[in-house]
Design a protein around this motif. Sequence first.
Motif, mmCIF file in Angstrom:
data_model
loop_
_atom_site.group_PDB
_atom_site.id
_atom_site.type_symbol
_atom_site.label_atom_id
_atom_site.label_comp_id
_atom_site.label_asym_id
_atom_site.label_seq_id
_atom_site.Cartn_x
_atom_site.Cartn_y
_atom_site.Cartn_z
ATOM 1 N N VAL A 1 11.245 -3.054 6.209
ATOM 2 C CA VAL A 1 10.778 -2.547 7.507
ATOM 3 C C VAL A 1 11.996 -2.295 8.401
ATOM 4 C CG1 VAL A 1 9.474 -3.125 9.590
ATOM 5 C CG2 VAL A 1 8.541 -3.675 7.334
ATOM 6 N N PRO A 2 12.091 -1.141 9.036
ATOM 7 C CA PRO A 2 13.280 -0.801 9.834
ATOM 8 C C PRO A 2 13.585 -1.825 10.928
ATOM 9 C CG PRO A 2 11.887 1.129 9.554
ATOM 10 C CD PRO A 2 11.110 -0.041 9.036
ATOM 11 N N ARG A 3 14.873 -2.155 11.041
ATOM 12 C CA ARG A 3 15.399 -3.024 12.105
ATOM 13 C C ARG A 3 14.835 -4.439 12.077
ATOM 14 N NH1 ARG A 3 14.853 1.107 17.279
ATOM 15 N NH2 ARG A 3 15.663 2.981 16.236
ATOM 16 N N GLN A 4 14.226 -4.826 10.979
ATOM 17 C CA GLN A 4 13.654 -6.162 10.867
ATOM 18 C C GLN A 4 13.963 -6.726 9.488
ATOM 19 O OE1 GLN A 4 12.051 -7.790 13.343
ATOM 20 N NE2 GLN A 4 12.187 -6.036 14.727
ATOM 21 N N PHE A 5 13.963 -8.055 9.393
ATOM 22 C CA PHE A 5 14.015 -8.703 8.081
ATOM 23 C C PHE A 5 12.785 -9.580 7.999
ATOM 24 C CE2 PHE A 5 15.608 -12.077 5.105
ATOM 25 C CZ PHE A 5 15.670 -11.250 3.992
ATOM 26 N N ILE A 6 11.730 -9.032 7.413
ATOM 27 C CA ILE A 6 10.464 -9.748 7.329
ATOM 28 C C ILE A 6 9.958 -9.737 5.892
ATOM 29 C CG2 ILE A 6 9.840 -9.233 9.721
ATOM 30 C CD1 ILE A 6 7.859 -7.169 8.631
ATOM 31 N N PHE A 7 8.953 -10.585 5.641
ATOM 32 C CA PHE A 7 8.397 -10.746 4.304
ATOM 33 C C PHE A 7 6.972 -10.222 4.249
ATOM 34 C CE2 PHE A 7 10.949 -14.947 4.397
ATOM 35 C CZ PHE A 7 12.130 -14.238 4.293
ATOM 36 N N ALA A 8 6.523 -9.962 3.029
ATOM 37 C CA ALA A 8 5.130 -9.605 2.787
ATOM 38 C C ALA A 8 4.573 -10.498 1.691
ATOM 39 C CB ALA A 8 5.013 -8.135 2.383
ATOM 40 N N TYR A 9 3.347 -10.959 1.894
ATOM 41 C CA TYR A 9 2.637 -11.669 0.829
ATOM 42 C C TYR A 9 1.909 -10.588 0.030
ATOM 43 C CZ TYR A 9 0.104 -15.337 -1.616
ATOM 44 O OH TYR A 9 -0.379 -16.170 -2.591
ATOM 45 N N ILE A 10 2.389 -10.343 -1.190
ATOM 46 C CA ILE A 10 1.911 -9.219 -1.991
ATOM 47 C C ILE A 10 1.025 -9.736 -3.115
ATOM 48 C CG2 ILE A 10 2.605 -7.285 -3.450
ATOM 49 C CD1 ILE A 10 5.136 -7.072 -1.798
ATOM 50 N N ILE B 1 -0.881 -5.842 0.258
ATOM 51 C CA ILE B 1 -0.215 -6.793 1.147
ATOM 52 C C ILE B 1 -1.271 -7.536 1.961
ATOM 53 C CG2 ILE B 1 1.332 -7.039 3.114
ATOM 54 C CD1 ILE B 1 2.925 -4.678 2.039
ATOM 55 N N HIS B 2 -1.257 -8.849 1.858
ATOM 56 C CA HIS B 2 -2.204 -9.656 2.635
ATOM 57 C C HIS B 2 -1.783 -9.740 4.097
ATOM 58 C CE1 HIS B 2 -4.870 -11.386 -0.479
ATOM 59 N NE2 HIS B 2 -3.820 -11.243 -1.273
ATOM 60 N N PHE B 3 -0.491 -10.009 4.314
ATOM 61 C CA PHE B 3 0.033 -10.145 5.669
ATOM 62 C C PHE B 3 1.547 -10.183 5.596
ATOM 63 C CE2 PHE B 3 -1.545 -14.279 4.069
ATOM 64 C CZ PHE B 3 -0.336 -14.923 3.867
ATOM 65 N N PHE B 4 2.186 -10.236 6.760
ATOM 66 C CA PHE B 4 3.643 -10.262 6.856
ATOM 67 C C PHE B 4 4.074 -11.567 7.520
ATOM 68 C CE2 PHE B 4 2.272 -5.914 6.723
ATOM 69 C CZ PHE B 4 3.179 -5.281 5.886
ATOM 70 N N ILE B 5 5.324 -11.983 7.250
ATOM 71 C CA ILE B 5 5.837 -13.254 7.771
ATOM 72 C C ILE B 5 7.213 -13.038 8.373
ATOM 73 C CG2 ILE B 5 6.386 -15.661 7.214
ATOM 74 C CD1 ILE B 5 4.737 -15.039 4.532
ATOM 75 N N ASP B 6 7.433 -13.582 9.555
ATOM 76 C CA ASP B 6 8.742 -13.561 10.204
ATOM 77 C C ASP B 6 9.477 -14.864 9.851
ATOM 78 O OD1 ASP B 6 10.951 -13.592 11.831
ATOM 79 O OD2 ASP B 6 9.876 -13.146 13.685
ATOM 80 N N PRO B 7 10.586 -14.783 9.113
ATOM 81 C CA PRO B 7 11.252 -16.024 8.671
ATOM 82 C C PRO B 7 11.897 -16.832 9.793
ATOM 83 C CG PRO B 7 12.590 -14.109 8.094
ATOM 84 C CD PRO B 7 11.279 -13.589 8.592
ATOM 85 N N ILE B 8 12.107 -16.232 10.952
ATOM 86 C CA ILE B 8 12.714 -16.989 12.050
ATOM 87 C C ILE B 8 11.809 -18.139 12.481
ATOM 88 C CG2 ILE B 8 13.288 -16.879 14.509
ATOM 89 C CD1 ILE B 8 14.670 -14.312 14.076
#
Length: 290
Positions: free
Chosen positions: A190-199, A216-223
């Motif tokens: 995803v542009p300008r972000q470092f995020i995860f997806a539960y696939i 993709i079930h949802f996304f996660i912000d690792p911060i």
Amino acid sequence: MQSNREISALLRLIDDPDAEVYDTVANRLINYGREIIPNLEQLWEVTEDEDVQERLELLIHRVHFEDLQEDFVTWSNASHPELLRGAILVARFQFPELNVPAILTQFDQLRRNVWLELNNYLTPMEQVNVFNSILYNFFKLQGHELTERDPKYFFINQVLEGKQGNSYTIGILYLALCEMLDIPIFAVDVPRQFIFAYIDSLHNIFDPGELGNPQIHFFIDPISGMVYTQKDVDSYLNKLSATERDTYFAPILNKRIIYKMMEELALCYRYRKEDQKAEEIQQLMRLIAE
């Protein structure tokens, strides 16, 4: 014995004022690799001349950096470069004598804590809640934005010791745990972000071209471990006027994650006017790109 005599002779020429002589001596010493470092450190301790000490410090750094480059090439050429090992290599840039076994021990303790709370009956959200509870509540990881431009948040050893990192270092711990525990969470581009997806469905993580349309079930912000819906991310992309949506949701590989992490670290050094360090990080990045 011959080697020891040559080293002694070379060390006596460290303070030679002739630049050409010094360059020859320096290159010969560097060719010895890591085994020459104790000799250089011992000479530094008994030397009072600050100019000679500076030369010795530079030589020690060059030896470490040559060694690090070789290890980066080996890691990059592996069939599946391990994410945690890549982060350890990045940390060795700043901490060349890094205690790697200690890092692996701390990581394994995290893995055990998460594993003990998991079972086959948990839903995807419940699995993420386990991860978040262990990492952010029990282990008390605290995330910092990349805009803070502090190099210490980029080094995995300092994150494990100080419990503070940025999206990349905390994210790498998160992703490495997921990989070891077979949880289908992956970084996405995803542009300008470092995020995860539960696939839910992933045909071939090592060949994104064969993915098809993973769910993709949802996304996660690792911060922070915060969860976002597809609608949240779509709204973000609309604000950026981002159009290449198919590429944004494909998992990115470990080499790409480490490359992006070092890219941000180089920017951090540029911001702090540490241009030499930025140049060396970019040199390591080129090794991965090749």
